[in-house]
Design an enzyme around this catalytic site. Structure first.
Site, short mmCIF file in Angstrom:
data_model
loop_
_atom_site.label_atom_id
_atom_site.label_comp_id
_atom_site.label_asym_id
_atom_site.label_seq_id
_atom_site.Cartn_x
_atom_site.Cartn_y
_atom_site.Cartn_z
N TRP A 38 32.69 115.39 90.14
CA TRP A 38 33.34 115.01 88.88
C TRP A 38 32.34 114.19 88.08
O TRP A 38 31.69 113.29 88.60
CB TRP A 38 34.60 114.18 89.10
CG TRP A 38 35.16 113.70 87.77
CD1 TRP A 38 35.89 114.42 86.90
CD2 TRP A 38 34.97 112.40 87.18
NE1 TRP A 38 36.19 113.66 85.79
CE2 TRP A 38 35.64 112.42 85.93
CE3 TRP A 38 34.31 111.23 87.57
CZ2 TRP A 38 35.65 111.31 85.08
CZ3 TRP A 38 34.32 110.13 86.72
CH2 TRP A 38 35.00 110.18 85.50
N GLU B 273 35.75 119.25 89.56
CA GLU B 273 36.99 118.62 89.11
C GLU B 273 36.96 118.41 87.60
O GLU B 273 36.09 117.72 87.08
CB GLU B 273 37.15 117.27 89.83
CG GLU B 273 38.35 116.46 89.37
CD GLU B 273 38.40 115.09 90.04
OE1 GLU B 273 39.36 114.36 89.77
OE2 GLU B 273 37.47 114.76 90.81
N LYS C 286 38.72 117.30 83.76
CA LYS C 286 39.51 116.22 83.20
C LYS C 286 39.70 116.47 81.72
O LYS C 286 38.78 116.97 81.05
CB LYS C 286 38.82 114.86 83.43
CG LYS C 286 39.68 113.66 83.09
CD LYS C 286 39.04 112.37 83.59
CE LYS C 286 39.95 111.18 83.37
NZ LYS C 286 39.43 109.94 83.94
N ASP D 101 43.27 117.44 89.97
CA ASP D 101 43.76 116.06 89.96
C ASP D 101 44.96 116.02 89.03
O ASP D 101 44.84 116.35 87.86
CB ASP D 101 42.65 115.12 89.46
CG ASP D 101 43.05 113.65 89.49
OD1 ASP D 101 44.12 113.32 88.95
OD2 ASP D 101 42.27 112.83 90.03
N HIS E 190 44.78 114.66 85.46
CA HIS E 190 43.68 115.12 84.60
C HIS E 190 44.07 116.23 83.62
O HIS E 190 43.20 116.95 83.13
CB HIS E 190 42.50 115.60 85.46
CG HIS E 190 41.72 114.47 86.04
ND1 HIS E 190 40.47 114.64 86.59
CD2 HIS E 190 41.99 113.15 86.14
CE1 HIS E 190 40.02 113.48 87.03
NE2 HIS E 190 40.93 112.56 86.77
N HIS F 12 43.34 116.07 94.23
CA HIS F 12 43.36 114.62 94.17
C HIS F 12 44.75 114.25 93.70
O HIS F 12 45.10 114.46 92.54
CB HIS F 12 42.30 114.09 93.20
CG HIS F 12 40.99 113.81 93.84
ND1 HIS F 12 39.92 113.29 93.15
CD2 HIS F 12 40.55 113.99 95.11
CE1 HIS F 12 38.89 113.15 93.97
NE2 HIS F 12 39.24 113.57 95.16
N ASP G 159 45.73 109.52 82.53
CA ASP G 159 45.16 109.46 83.89
C ASP G 159 44.93 108.01 84.29
O ASP G 159 43.81 107.51 84.29
CB ASP G 159 43.84 110.24 83.92
CG ASP G 159 43.17 110.17 85.28
OD1 ASP G 159 43.89 110.20 86.29
OD2 ASP G 159 41.94 110.06 85.32
N ASP H 138 45.87 106.66 87.26
CA ASP H 138 45.65 106.52 88.71
C ASP H 138 46.56 105.49 89.35
O ASP H 138 46.12 104.65 90.14
CB ASP H 138 44.18 106.19 89.00
CG ASP H 138 43.26 107.35 88.68
OD1 ASP H 138 43.46 108.42 89.26
OD2 ASP H 138 42.36 107.20 87.84
N ASP I 193 43.81 109.87 95.24
CA ASP I 193 42.92 109.20 94.29
C ASP I 193 43.75 108.29 93.38
O ASP I 193 44.25 108.74 92.34
CB ASP I 193 42.15 110.22 93.46
CG ASP I 193 41.16 109.57 92.50
OD1 ASP I 193 40.92 108.36 92.62
OD2 ASP I 193 40.63 110.29 91.62
#
Length: 417
Positions: free
Chosen positions: A184, A225, A227, A258, A261, A285, A293, A295, A325
């Site tokens: 990423w 990955e 985003k 993810d 993302h 993820h 995003d 997290d 993640d």
């Protein structure tokens, strides 16, 4: 007199679900748990602070400041998490020792990760996954790494990616299971770009150069990955979903999804079966985005359940590589790890306790009324009793686990200044 668990088994059996089979299957599904929750993604190689499209908030006491403290915290958290576990490392967690400040990321070798291998073996982990660290570094010039127009900058990051391929193969050899290497990058622009294509062509060439290093594809699973945007790159992300899915398909590597993302109305649970139609492996993820995003710690919510259902109902537990993640510096970090990882396992168990074959048949027969009724009735079956039994069989603390975290905080975390 039957126990609550035995009563739960009987209720699930009426719906055609074998609880014992579900519990045994859950024990075999590994979850890769990220090291970076424990120290707020700071790492050990001298970056000192996040940047380049990443952000973490909060200042809860007790952040791990070195390898020994991070190991201690991981060990504690993992003791509270059931099931088969892997460790997910970023390159910035290299144990450089006397070489700190003398070697840069493009010179990292397996020796700087030998202590992590020893630790993983010590606590009985299934394996180690790995990530090149393309952020928090002086060579993130103007917010670009592998897509940089500065050839020296771009070459530096290519060498870093190549070094990480070799490190990942070392981790796979040492642990005896394949390792995922996920790429990423935070490359992009804050405002509307004058050129969208050329940075992506440079990224494509850079990735090709990284993958030109020979590696054992049976041991190393390379993933890319995407985003949609990040702080400071709101208008354009070089590594978009369309770019990476085409790149992965054309190069025979893996896509990593993810679930923070994408646009808010895009769901990774829907993307998983789409990719399974074309890819041998899909990587995840698992996180929780709040409006973007962000997290956040993974909770036992609908999208997590849907992600787990797509893994289980498609018999893809060996095809979908599950990693976590998230990072939250506003709460106890041991608790964050434990809550998130346990919820991932809860979701997998939830999915395993569903009569997927019957539900699929109802869909194929267009019996949507009964399908809705059956799916809703499953929601009130005694899932909690089965979960508690799973924890018991894994010799992991049940609902009183937080008492252990509070004691650890009082004894260990509060002593860190």
């Amino acid at each position: 007199m039957s126990t609550i668990f035995e009563q739960a088994k009987a209720k699930y059996a009426k719906s055609g679900v074998d609880v014992e089979s579900a519990l045994e299957k859950l024990k075999t599904i590994p979850v890769s748990i990220h090291c970076w929750q424990g120290d707020d993604v700071v790492g050990f190689d001298g970056a000192g602070a996040l940047g380049d499209g990443l952000q973490i908030t909060g200042n809860y006491p007790g952040r791990a400041r070195n390898f020994e403290e991070l190991k201690e915290d991981i060990k504690k958290a993992f003791s509270l998490i059931p099931g088969k576990k892997r460790l997910n490392l970023h390159a910035s967690y290299a144990i450089l020792g006397a070489d700190k400040g003398k070697v840069d990321r493009d010179e990292y070798t397996a020796k700087y990760f030998e202590p992590w291998v020893a630790f993983a073996k010590e606590i009985g982990l299934d394996g180690i996954d790995f990530n090149p660290t393309f952020f928090s570094h002086k060579n993130m010039k103007n917010g670009l790494s592998l897509s940089s127009p500065d050839e020296e900058i771009r070459k530096f990051w290519i060498r870093h990616g190549q070094a990480c391929l070799k490190i990942t193969e070392y981790l796979a050899n040492e642990m005896g299971t394949p390792s995922l290497m996920n790429i990423w990058i935070p490359d992009g622009f804050k405002d509307v770009p004058a050129d969208r294509l050329t940075p992506r062509l440079r990224l494509k060439n850079s990735l090709d150069e990284i993958l030109s290093v020979p590696y054992d594809k049976n041991k190393v699973v390379v993933a890319v990955e995407s985003k949609v945007f990040a702080v400071g790159i709101e208008s354009y992300t070089v590594g978009s979903n369309e770019f990476y899915q085409n790149y992965a398909a054309s190069r025979g590597i893996c896509c990593l999804l993810d679930n923070g993302h994408y646009h808010p109305l895009e769901y990774v649970s829907d993307k998983i079966p789409s990719l399974l139609a074309f890819y041998d492996k899909v990587a995840l993820h698992v996180t929780r985005g709040v409006r973007w995003d962000s997290d956040h710690v993974v909770l036992f919510e609908d999208e997590l359940k849907e992600i787990a259902k797509e893994i289980i109902r498609n018999d893809a537990a060996e095809k979908v590589l599950i990693g976590l993640d998230f990072f939250d510096a506003s709460i106890n970090r041991i608790s964050a790890w434990t809550v998130g990882a346990r919820n991932m396992q809860k979701a997998l168990l939830w999915a395993l306790l569903m009569p997927h074959a019957e539900l699929k048949t109802l869909q194929d027969e267009a019996n949507f009324t009964k399908l809705m009724v059956e799916a809703e009735e499953l929601k009130t079956l005694p899932f909690g009793a089965v979960w508690e039994e799973y924890l018991k069989r894994c010799n992991v603390a049940g609902e009183d686990w937080f008492g252990e975290v509070e004691a650890y905080e009082k004894k260990i975390l509060n002593a860190r200044v």
